[in-house]
Scaffold this motif. Structure first.
Motif, mmCIF file in Angstrom:
data_model
loop_
_atom_site.group_PDB
_atom_site.id
_atom_site.type_symbol
_atom_site.label_atom_id
_atom_site.label_comp_id
_atom_site.label_asym_id
_atom_site.label_seq_id
_atom_site.Cartn_x
_atom_site.Cartn_y
_atom_site.Cartn_z
ATOM 1 N N TRP A 1 18.728 -13.273 47.381
ATOM 2 C CA TRP A 1 19.422 -13.499 48.743
ATOM 3 C C TRP A 1 21.104 -13.443 48.515
ATOM 4 O O TRP A 1 21.695 -13.776 49.264
ATOM 5 N N GLY A 2 21.558 -12.602 47.411
ATOM 6 C CA GLY A 2 22.837 -12.577 47.078
ATOM 7 C C GLY A 2 23.361 -11.234 47.556
ATOM 8 O O GLY A 2 22.869 -10.758 48.358
ATOM 9 N N PHE B 1 23.704 -8.290 56.794
ATOM 10 C CA PHE B 1 23.725 -9.648 56.023
ATOM 11 C C PHE B 1 22.787 -10.713 56.659
ATOM 12 O O PHE B 1 22.754 -11.816 56.116
ATOM 13 N N GLU B 2 22.383 -10.421 57.758
ATOM 14 C CA GLU B 2 21.256 -11.103 58.422
ATOM 15 C C GLU B 2 20.115 -11.884 57.626
ATOM 16 O O GLU B 2 19.902 -12.965 57.521
ATOM 17 N N ARG B 3 19.210 -10.977 56.852
ATOM 18 C CA ARG B 3 18.164 -11.385 56.321
ATOM 19 C C ARG B 3 18.629 -11.965 55.199
ATOM 20 O O ARG B 3 17.948 -12.988 54.734
ATOM 21 N N PRO B 4 19.692 -11.542 54.322
ATOM 22 C CA PRO B 4 19.976 -12.506 53.126
ATOM 23 C C PRO B 4 20.381 -14.048 53.543
ATOM 24 O O PRO B 4 20.213 -14.855 53.151
ATOM 25 N N LEU B 5 21.227 -13.854 54.653
ATOM 26 C CA LEU B 5 21.719 -15.348 55.190
ATOM 27 C C LEU B 5 20.259 -16.162 55.597
ATOM 28 O O LEU B 5 20.493 -17.285 55.382
ATOM 29 N N ILE C 1 18.727 -17.556 52.667
ATOM 30 C CA ILE C 1 19.385 -18.660 52.057
ATOM 31 C C ILE C 1 19.355 -19.977 52.904
ATOM 32 O O ILE C 1 18.937 -20.897 52.296
ATOM 33 N N ALA C 2 19.517 -19.869 54.115
ATOM 34 C CA ALA C 2 19.097 -21.067 55.070
ATOM 35 C C ALA C 2 17.654 -21.436 54.958
ATOM 36 O O ALA C 2 17.470 -22.819 54.764
ATOM 37 N N SER C 3 16.765 -20.574 54.815
ATOM 38 C CA SER C 3 15.232 -21.084 54.688
ATOM 39 C C SER C 3 15.122 -21.508 53.162
ATOM 40 O O SER C 3 14.529 -22.821 53.166
ATOM 41 N N HIS C 4 15.926 -21.173 52.441
ATOM 42 C CA HIS C 4 15.654 -21.798 51.076
ATOM 43 C C HIS C 4 16.292 -23.232 50.970
ATOM 44 O O HIS C 4 15.736 -24.354 50.430
ATOM 45 N N LEU D 1 15.910 -29.153 51.029
ATOM 46 C CA LEU D 1 16.119 -30.396 51.724
ATOM 47 C C LEU D 1 14.786 -31.064 52.067
ATOM 48 O O LEU D 1 14.584 -32.402 52.131
ATOM 49 N N ARG D 2 13.902 -30.468 52.684
ATOM 50 C CA ARG D 2 12.757 -31.075 52.993
ATOM 51 C C ARG D 2 11.795 -31.802 51.875
ATOM 52 O O ARG D 2 11.350 -32.795 51.863
#
Length: 148
Positions: free
Chosen positions: A21-22, A122-126, A129-132, A137-138
């Protein structure tokens, strides 16, 4: 004054992680976008050195130049790239015009891309990252700060 129970320590709650995701993921998305414009047959003709030049120098500069104020992103292409398009019977100007938000400057061998079109790379990489981060956090409770 802070209470005596407040601590200034940092605790590692999860080992460092990595993933696709980088910047490389963004490069792949830009490559797909370019392939969508000029066609897979053209991009298959390019050597690894041709792609490395486009990726290392030109796409990297385009990524760095993108910000909230950007209206256009200029993607310099190599002469070899333009020659590959011509060699396959294509015309860069026509191919770019057929894609919304993309034009071509023949004199400088540059693809001019609307910033919002380029930002889609950038949408899919971002999202990854948010999903990861959400997943991490969950799994952990009582996290007050995350260092990325």
């Amino acid at each position: 004054p802070r209470s005596s129970s407040w601590s200034m320590t940092i605790a590692e709650v999860h080992e460092p992680t990595g993933g696709a995701w980088g910047g490389t993921y963004v490069d792949d998305e830009v490559k797909k976008m370019i392939e969508g414009i000029v066609g897979e047959e053209v991009t298959k003709q390019l050597t690894m050195d041709d792609w490395l030049e486009v990726l290392r120098i030109h796409i990297e500069n385009a990524k760095k130049g993108l910000n909230n104020e950007s209206e256009k992103v200029i993607l310099q292409l190599s002469n070899t790239f333009a020659d590959s398009v011509r060699g396959s019977g294509g015309d860069m100007e026509t191919l770019c015009k057929s894609t919304a938000g993309v034009s071509y400057r023949k004199k400088n061998v540059r693809m001019v891309i609307d910033a919002d079109v380029f930002a889609k790379c950038f949408e899919r990489p971002l999202d990854s990252i948010a999903s990861h981060i959400n997943d991490l956090l969950r799994r952990k409770a009582n996290i007050q700060c995350v260092l990325v």
